[in-house]
Design a protein around this motif. Structure first.
Motif: not given
Length: 862
Positions: A588-614
């Motif tokens: 009964d907690e798995i649905k919430n875990y899937i939602k939160e683990s996806k959110k965590i995954t989003e914060y674990l991966t970042y990218h820098v755009n040269r144009k946008a960042s500069a």
């Protein structure tokens, strides 16, 4: 024995068929008194896949105590039987499926490959296994399964035993209690069902999870009977042990009278020097070899190694006991009836100094002190100790942690530029044990190769810069690994080809997350328990860039995740923390875990755009609003400092005449005096206080941003004041002005207030942003700075050297003229007037001068 109801034709629906065939009949009969098991199976081949997967028969048995007898092998086609039972067609293979785990149990496999099997055929075979492992004695215990992974059309199982014997039963997963009948002094326990459920396994099921209907049967009345059985099979009375005695003497010599040290040495000897290998044939499937034999052969499995340690400890009057655990059931072991069959592993429990310590001898390269020994969370254990009649909970509190720092120095987007990557990872306690064992198995060269291959998947053009560095602090059980890489052309083209991108990841945490499909699963979700990881990823950009300061946190009683982001100048840091407090997520907690683990995954991966960042939000360049308060404060402070510097004051010409030079401790003070102006100028520049991107990020504080802006503007004013005032003090110092001690004390007190104010700003910003308190890490640095300041203030107030050195005043011309006159007075020659002597009647001198006849000029005082 199959009932009439079970003989009725019932077909398994095709949707419940896997591997292209299903069982239309599974019959299993067990005669306890004869120690014989009879099995009767009918397979229905429904597809070509079934021909591939179901047209061979393979039965395992242990020839040391079992005899395998085949009664029937028939292939039915169009209800016409084809007898394929032929002894010459069987291949007897030594299976040893557990040999990869260094366990040799003497099992064999009777293998029969059937001829001419086609879609629609029915394969029927039956066999008997006669004999039982003598190690279990006369008591019977077993588990009867009433379902399989796929649906079975008919299931019939029974257990036949003497009516005077008493068997306890416990049903799991909704299984029905057996039908009990008595016939000819024999008691029958019977289970029967039709069209069982299909239970398809899913990813990441807990090891203890078992949804299949089943019944456990055990003749053991309580756990103490199992304990007595275990003590009996582990006992070697009147055993002569010259090898053990020799090893005990050696360990005692090394440990002296320190029993804790003795336990550590004995444990490490058994863990590291007795290699893991189990020869589990016949009774030795559960009975360990004698300690003497184990030392002689220098190998053994879990029970062998455990018994050896118990004997080594006994020689030192240390209480050690073997303990049975199940590495799959763990906490669920307590749900079962007493039986030796439910355990699969042996560890040792040591009673020492009123504490219990659990030791797993199959773990190699454990280090640290006895007080910090770690045992995996095996749940409940049965300690083989007289009068024990219950399972005992193992207290496993692993204190280990992984701290990994990845430091990228990112090159520009120009072709053939090199990005530097330095990774420093620290493993403590149980994590150190694990990585130490890995390094021992592969060597540092192997680890270096494996790490490089891993990072190549993330950055294809990565290569080693320096060799891997491995530092093992065994006493504190800490391992530190440093990796150094360089990445050619780290930037990649964006999907539209109009920009350059660089990716970085919180990969250690990503590996601990479970990626599953669908939230409507019945099975719980298994996670790694006691995970404790901190991973910091720092990016030093080649240009001004705003990577943001957004932070994120998820916290519940199952797991904890936090991302704290901060940036100083061109260096941005992503500080990740992940911990787990349980090994299971309930359905009964798995649905919430899937939602939160996806959110965590989003914060674990970042990218820098040269144009946008500069170019984003005008992030580069100098912010005039931030610079102006600094300049104004500098000018105003400098104006008043110049006036004070040129203020005329009285002087003591004698102190000036004999003034000391700058030497001794004053040289170190001079270094601080020179250092302060540079620090007050460079610090705000390094922190980015004057940059546009720093002030743009203030918008993240919402309604509090104006308070934060005001505080940082005030900090800029402080920097300007301190910069000008420190230059003023430097001029006083090198001109040895009498006002220097007082003015430098004022500067030092101001610096103290500034440090406290700066720290307070940090705490306030973290409070309103709800981020982790990184400022707490600055407290020791501030305290040390205050100690130095107080030390210098004390020195300036108490030192005679200071009083003799800083004596000069303004203007210089006044004391220079006075000094010249002073020296002129000191060196001026002194003369004496000689009087005519008086004589008496005898011509004797009756008056003399008080001065000598010769005159010498008095030398000035040195």
């Amino acid at each position: 024995m199959v009932s009439k109801n079970c003989r009725k034709k019932v077909k398994t629906p095709l949707k419940d068929v896997s591997d292209g065939y299903y069982l239309s009949l599974y019959e299993n009969q067990n005669h306890v008194e004869l120690k014989e098991e009879f099995v009767h199976i009918i397979r229905e081949i429904v597809s070509d896949a079934g021909v591939q997967n179901g047209s061979q028969i393979s039965i395992s048995y242990a020839p040391d105590y079992q005899k395998l007898i085949f009664h029937k092998v028939v292939v039915w086609r169009n209800n016409v039987p084809q007898d394929q039972l032929s002894a010459s067609k069987f291949k007897i293979l030594q299976s040893e499926k557990e040999l990869s785990r260094f366990i040799y149990n003497g099992t064999y496999e009777a293998f029969l490959l059937l001829d001419d099997v086609r879609k629609g055929d029915r394969i029927e075979f039956s066999y008997s296994l006669q004999g039982d492992n003598p190690i279990f004695g006369k008591k019977f215990s077993s588990t009867v399964y009433l379902e399989g992974q796929t649906s079975i059309s008919h299931v019939y199982t029974n257990i036949i035993f003497d009516k005077n014997r008493s068997l306890n039963t416990k049903n799991f997963a909704g299984a029905d209690a057996p039908k009990v009948t008595v016939k000819d002094n024999l008691k029958f326990y019977e289970w029967e069902s039709t069209l069982t459920k299909t239970h398809r396994g899913v990813d990441f099921e807990p090891s203890w999870y078992n949804p299949l209907k089943r019944s456990q049967v055990s003749e053991y009345k309580n756990w103490n009977e199992v304990v007595e059985w275990g003590l009996a099979i582990n006992d070697y009375p009147d055993l002569k042990t010259p090898l053990v005695d020799k090893k005990v003497a050696e360990l005692k010599s090394k440990a002296g009278n320190d029993k804790k040290k003795y336990i550590e040495l004995a444990t490490r000897f058994v863990q590291d020097e007795i290699r893991y290998m189990g020869i589990e044939i016949g009774p030795y499937s559960h009975r360990p070899n004698s300690p003497e034999n184990i030392l002689k052969q220098r190998y053994g499995d879990c029970k062998d190694k455990s018994l050896l340690l118990v004997h080594l400890l006994k020689a030192m009057d240390i209480k050690g006991y073997m303990a049975y655990v199940d590495t799959y059931l763990r906490d669920k072991t307590i749900d079962f009836l007493p039986s030796p069959f439910i355990f699969n592993h042996v560890i040792v429990m040591v009673e020492y100094d009123y504490f219990k310590t659990w030791i797993d001898l199959t773990i190699s390269y454990q280090r640290g002190s006895f007080d910090n020994f770690y045992s995996p969370d095996y749940g409940n254990a049965l300690v083989l100790k007289k009068n024990v009649n219950s399972l005992e909970k193992i207290e496993s509190n692993p204190a280990g942690k992984i701290i990994s720092d990845l430091d990228f120095i990112l090159a520009d987007t120009t072709e053939n530029t090199i990005t530097q990557l330095l990774i420093k990872t620290t493993y403590t306690d149980n994590y150190a044990d694990n990585i130490r064992a890995e390094i021992a198995a592969s060597g540092t060269d192997g680890a270096e190769k494996n790490y490089l291959e891993y990072y190549t998947k993330l950055y294809p053009e990565i290569e080693l810069k320096d060799a891997l560095k491995y530092v093992d602090d065994e006493e504190n059980n800490t391992v530190e690994i440093t990796e150094s890489y360089q990445i050619n052309n780290a930037w990649t083209d964006s999907s539209d080809g109009n920009d350059k991108q660089f990716y970085f990841y919180g990969d250690l945490i990503q590996h601990e997350l479970r990626s599953i499909k669908g939230s409507k699963r019945i099975a719980p979700l298994a996670m790694s328990n006691h995970v404790n990881i901190q991973q910091r990823v720092s990016i030093t950009m080649p240009y001004d860039a705003d990577l943001g300061t957004e932070s994120f946190k998820i916290e519940n009683d199952k797991y904890y995740f936090e991302l704290y982001r901060f940036q100083r100048g061109r260096k941005a840091t992503f500080d990740y923390t992940f911990r787990t407090m349980t090994g299971v997520i309930e359905p009964d907690e798995i649905k919430n875990y899937i939602k939160e683990s996806k959110k965590i995954t989003e914060y674990l991966t970042y990218h820098v755009n040269r144009k946008a960042s500069a170019l984003s939000a005008g992030g580069s360049g100098v912010n005039a609003i931030a610079v102006i308060p600094f300049i104004i404060a500098t000018i105003i402070t400098g104006f008043f400092a110049l006036r004070f510097y040129r203020k005329s004051s009285d002087f003591d010409i004698e102190k000036i005449a004999y003034a000391s030079n700058i030497n001794g401790w004053l040289v170190f003070l001079g270094m601080r005096v020179v250092y302060l102006p540079f620090m007050m100028l460079l610090s705000p520049i390094i922190l980015g206080l004057f940059g546009n991107d720093f002030w743009i990020r203030m918008g993240a504080f919402g309604s509090s941003q104006w308070i934060v802006r005001g505080l940082f503007l005030l900090e800029g004013v402080f920097y300007g004041f301190m910069f000008a005032y420190s230059i003023y003090c430097a001029l006083l110092f090198f001109n040895r002005r009498s006002s220097f001690p007082k003015q430098f004390i004022i500067l030092s007190i101001s610096h103290t207030g500034f440090l406290i104010f700066d720290l307070a700003i940090g705490f306030y910003v973290e409070y309103i942003s709800g981020t982790a308190s990184a400022s707490i890490k600055e407290v020791p640095r501030v305290i040390w700075a205050l100690v130095i300041i107080i030390a210098w203030i004390w020195y300036l107030l108490k030192s005679e050297k200071v009083k003799e050195t800083f004596v000069f005043t303004y203007p210089k011309t006044k004391w220079e003229w006075a000094l010249a006159e002073y020296y002129s007075e000191q060196y001026k020659p002194k003369t004496t007037v000689l009087q005519e002597p008086e004589y008496n009647a005898n011509q004797e001198v009756i008056t003399e001068t008080n001065e000598p006849a010769s005159i010498e000029s008095e030398k000035p005082r040195e």
